[in-house]
Design a protein around this motif. Structure first.
Motif, PDB file in Angstrom:
ATOM      1  N   ARG A 155      -4.092   6.237   9.562  1.00  0.00           N
ATOM      2  CA  ARG A 155      -5.366   5.767   9.007  1.00  0.00           C
ATOM      3  C   ARG A 155      -5.448   6.035   7.504  1.00  0.00           C
ATOM      4  O   ARG A 155      -6.534   6.016   6.915  1.00  0.00           O
ATOM      5  CB  ARG A 155      -6.541   6.430   9.737  1.00  0.00           C
ATOM      6  N   PHE A 164       2.496   5.377  14.151  1.00  0.00           N
ATOM      7  CA  PHE A 164       2.076   4.176  13.444  1.00  0.00           C
ATOM      8  C   PHE A 164       0.658   3.772  13.847  1.00  0.00           C
ATOM      9  O   PHE A 164      -0.197   3.488  12.990  1.00  0.00           O
ATOM     10  CB  PHE A 164       3.035   3.023  13.728  1.00  0.00           C
ATOM     11  N   GLU A 165       0.397   3.730  15.139  1.00  0.00           N
ATOM     12  CA  GLU A 165      -0.924   3.288  15.617  1.00  0.00           C
ATOM     13  C   GLU A 165      -2.015   4.269  15.218  1.00  0.00           C
ATOM     14  O   GLU A 165      -3.172   3.873  15.015  1.00  0.00           O
ATOM     15  CB  GLU A 165      -0.881   3.113  17.133  1.00  0.00           C
ATOM     16  N   ASN A 185      -3.520   1.293   5.429  1.00  0.00           N
ATOM     17  CA  ASN A 185      -3.398   1.146   6.885  1.00  0.00           C
ATOM     18  C   ASN A 185      -3.852  -0.242   7.347  1.00  0.00           C
ATOM     19  O   ASN A 185      -3.273  -0.823   8.261  1.00  0.00           O
ATOM     20  CB  ASN A 185      -4.175   2.248   7.615  1.00  0.00           C
ATOM     21  N   LYS A 186      -4.863  -0.787   6.677  1.00  0.00           N
ATOM     22  CA  LYS A 186      -5.331  -2.124   7.032  1.00  0.00           C
ATOM     23  C   LYS A 186      -4.256  -3.161   6.720  1.00  0.00           C
ATOM     24  O   LYS A 186      -3.977  -4.053   7.521  1.00  0.00           O
ATOM     25  CB  LYS A 186      -6.615  -2.450   6.269  1.00  0.00           C
ATOM     26  N   ALA A 232       2.769   6.196   7.128  1.00  0.00           N
ATOM     27  CA  ALA A 232       2.833   5.601   8.468  1.00  0.00           C
ATOM     28  C   ALA A 232       4.166   5.841   9.154  1.00  0.00           C
ATOM     29  O   ALA A 232       4.237   5.866  10.388  1.00  0.00           O
ATOM     30  CB  ALA A 232       2.556   4.093   8.379  1.00  0.00           C
ATOM     31  N   LYS A 259      -1.461  -2.788   9.440  1.00  0.00           N
ATOM     32  CA  LYS A 259      -1.790  -3.148  10.826  1.00  0.00           C
ATOM     33  C   LYS A 259      -2.191  -4.606  10.988  1.00  0.00           C
ATOM     34  O   LYS A 259      -1.967  -5.199  12.049  1.00  0.00           O
ATOM     35  CB  LYS A 259      -2.860  -2.193  11.351  1.00  0.00           C
ATOM     36  N   GLU A 260      -2.758  -5.190   9.944  1.00  0.00           N
ATOM     37  CA  GLU A 260      -3.125  -6.600  10.046  1.00  0.00           C
ATOM     38  C   GLU A 260      -1.897  -7.502  10.106  1.00  0.00           C
ATOM     39  O   GLU A 260      -1.972  -8.625  10.596  1.00  0.00           O
ATOM     40  CB  GLU A 260      -3.987  -7.012   8.843  1.00  0.00           C
ATOM     41  N   TYR A 300       5.968   0.881   4.944  1.00  0.00           N
ATOM     42  CA  TYR A 300       6.053   1.711   6.140  1.00  0.00           C
ATOM     43  C   TYR A 300       6.709   3.062   5.861  1.00  0.00           C
ATOM     44  O   TYR A 300       6.280   4.088   6.390  1.00  0.00           O
ATOM     45  CB  TYR A 300       6.841   0.960   7.214  1.00  0.00           C
TER      46      TYR A 300
END
Length: 509
Positions: free
Chosen positions: A120, A116-117, A124-125, A163, A128-129, A157
């Motif tokens: 990209r 997940f981390e 992805n933004k 992701a 993750k935000e 997800y």
């Protein structure tokens, strides 16, 4: 006597076990003729763009926490179960026990967090935000804590992005990103054997895959961009399955003994994107111009000529099978009215519409669209690009005038709007404040009926503003040869390609 009885029972059990035939080992080879050039970036889930093509590879080499499977668009896979807290802020996944990567390492919570981390790819933004923390309370559990309720978290997800497709942390850290693309290791039903750029990808079955051991030992995805060449390869037995037939080839395939035409009404939507409509100097800034283009497209003729009538005519970019789909009025074809709108917009003699950028694999539909526009006075120049280059230029916002856009990504109405309509989307060149406001509103709405009403209103506004010119929901004409018992085509609702690969079978297997 008791020990003797125990021995007797044991012998009977062993005899009974011996009488049950062991599952047959994978055998044989199935070869696909694929319509695009495979890109190594698609071997890495971290770089998944907002299109369906990479899943052609992901369903073989890799596995996801949840994924679309036959009869279930969000089926448990590496995660055997998941729960959501009452406030919608915490999602906890329990990993399936005993699952291993192709190098023998177990799939753990750390791999899930790492994947997940590291992600990209598309959205992805957005992902993750909205995530406050990813926790691994033990090797078999992963917990995602959200900053605020987000009803589409699992959808984004698990199926809309890459992701939730898991890679081995230790191996990736050892070989690096480029090394991973050269020799990917996943947890899917097939392991990587070799890749020859522009030629083929070869994968081999993994015995003991958690869902089932694949029937076919070796899968080959062979690059054959030209449809006539692909069809010839199917007829002479060089390949077993072909994607994206043209209408004339499909007719011949249907008449050929031993060959089977398998049309699949997919979630592939195609439309014309007016990427300059927010520029006051562009003719496409005028809604009348966009309406004229919509009226100029003879969708019925395109459907019959290119997909033998298997596509669905549409006035939307949202597949009719998606949650929160709003059914718009049916599309109209009216060339005379299109010309009147052009004249009213200041172009009585038509105009030079500029480049019409298109993925080379979609030319069969894009070319008649361009011809329809030309016949109405919108003179465009068709400019085909290889898929990876097309997608990069599109997402980098490099194009002008008209783009032949499309998507077959999994998801719902919100995920499709997020990628192509709302501000900040991967393929969004501009947006409208009223739509953006409504999109933000629905994103945190936990009441399904209220959320549906908001998403319906957004789709109405897309239609009223003529932001795009929808073409068709594509009926993909694929086919397979006489050796194939189960091609995998159409097993997953709306999915464009063969899957799951472990369900593919040869006759006699």
């Amino acid at each position: 006597m008791r020990p003797l009885r125990s021995v007797t029972v044991l012998v009977l059990l062993i005899s009974a076990a011996a009488a049950v035939p062991a599952a047959a080992a994978p055998d044989g080879q199935v070869t696909w003729g694929v319509h695009i050039s495979l890109a190594p970036t698609w071997f890495d889930p971290a770089e998944t763009p907002g299109i369906v093509t990479p899943f052609m590879v992901l369903y073989g080499l890799h596995d996801a926490m949840l994924k679309a499977l036959p009869g279930n668009p969000l089926a448990p896979a590496l995660a055997e179960s998941w729960t959501v807290s009452p406030d919608g802020l915490t999602y906890e996944f329990v990993l399936r026990r005993g699952v291993k990567f192709h190098n023998g390492e177990p799939v753990t919570a750390e791999d899930v967090k790492f994947s997940f981390e590291r992600y990209r790819g598309s959205a992805n933004k957005t992902l993750k935000e909205r995530i406050a923390a990813v926790e691994t309370p033990d090797p078999g559990r992963v917990r995602f804590r959200l900053k605020q309720p987000w009803p589409d978290f699992v959808m984004f997800y698990s199926t809309t992005t890459g992701a939730g497709w898991i890679v081995p942390k230790k191996y990736v850290e050892k070989v690096g990103d480029e090394g991973f693309k050269k020799a990917p290791i996943g947890a899917g039903p097939y392991r990587f054997v070799s890749f020859t750029p522009g030629v083929e990808l070869v994968m081999e079955a993994v015995e003991g895959y958690w869902r089932k051991t694949p029937s076919v030992k070796r899968l080959v995805l062979r690059v054959i961009p030209d449809p006539t060449t692909r069809y010839a390869a199917l007829k002479n037995g060089e390949i077993d399955v072909t994607y994206w037939m043209t209408a004339s080839l499909g007719e011949d395939l249907r008449r050929t003994p031993g060959l089977t035409l398998r049309p699949v009404v997919s979630s592939v939507m195609q439309w014309v994107a007016f990427v300059d409509q927010w520029d006051p100097k562009s003719p496409w800034h005028d809604r009348r111009m966009r309406l004229a283009a919509n009226l100029a497209i003879d969708r019925q003729a395109i459907n019959q000529a290119e997909t033998l009538g298997h596509s669905l005519l549409t006035n939307s970019i949202i597949p009719n099978t998606f949650d929160y789909f709003w059914a718009p009025p049916p599309p109209q074809y009216d060339r005379a009215r299109a010309k009147k709108l052009l004249a009213a917009a200041g172009y009585p003699n038509g105009l030079d519409g500029g480049d019409y950028i298109i993925d080379a694999a979609a030319v069969a539909i894009g070319e008649p669209v361009a011809n329809s526009l030309q016949a109405a006075g919108i003179r465009v120049k068709l400019r085909p690009l290889e898929r990876a280059a097309f997608q990069k230029g599109y997402s980098d916002k490099k194009y002008r005038s008209l783009v032949h856009s499309g998507s077959a990504a999994f998801g719902n109405a919100a995920t499709r709007i997020e990628a192509f309509i709302a501000s900040g989307g991967a393929y969004v060149y501009g947006s409208y404040p009223d739509i953006d406001g409504l999109f933000r509103e629905q994103g945190a709405e936990l009441d399904k009926k209220r959320r549906e009403a908001t998403l319906h209103r957004i789709q109405q506004l897309i239609h009223e503003k003529a932001i795009v010119a929808p073409i068709v929901q594509v009926g993909l004409m694929s086919g397979y040869g006489p050796r194939v018992e189960e091609s995998g085509l159409g097993l997953i609702t709306g999915y464009s390609f063969s899957a799951p690969y472990e369900d593919v079978r040869l006759k006699g297997r």
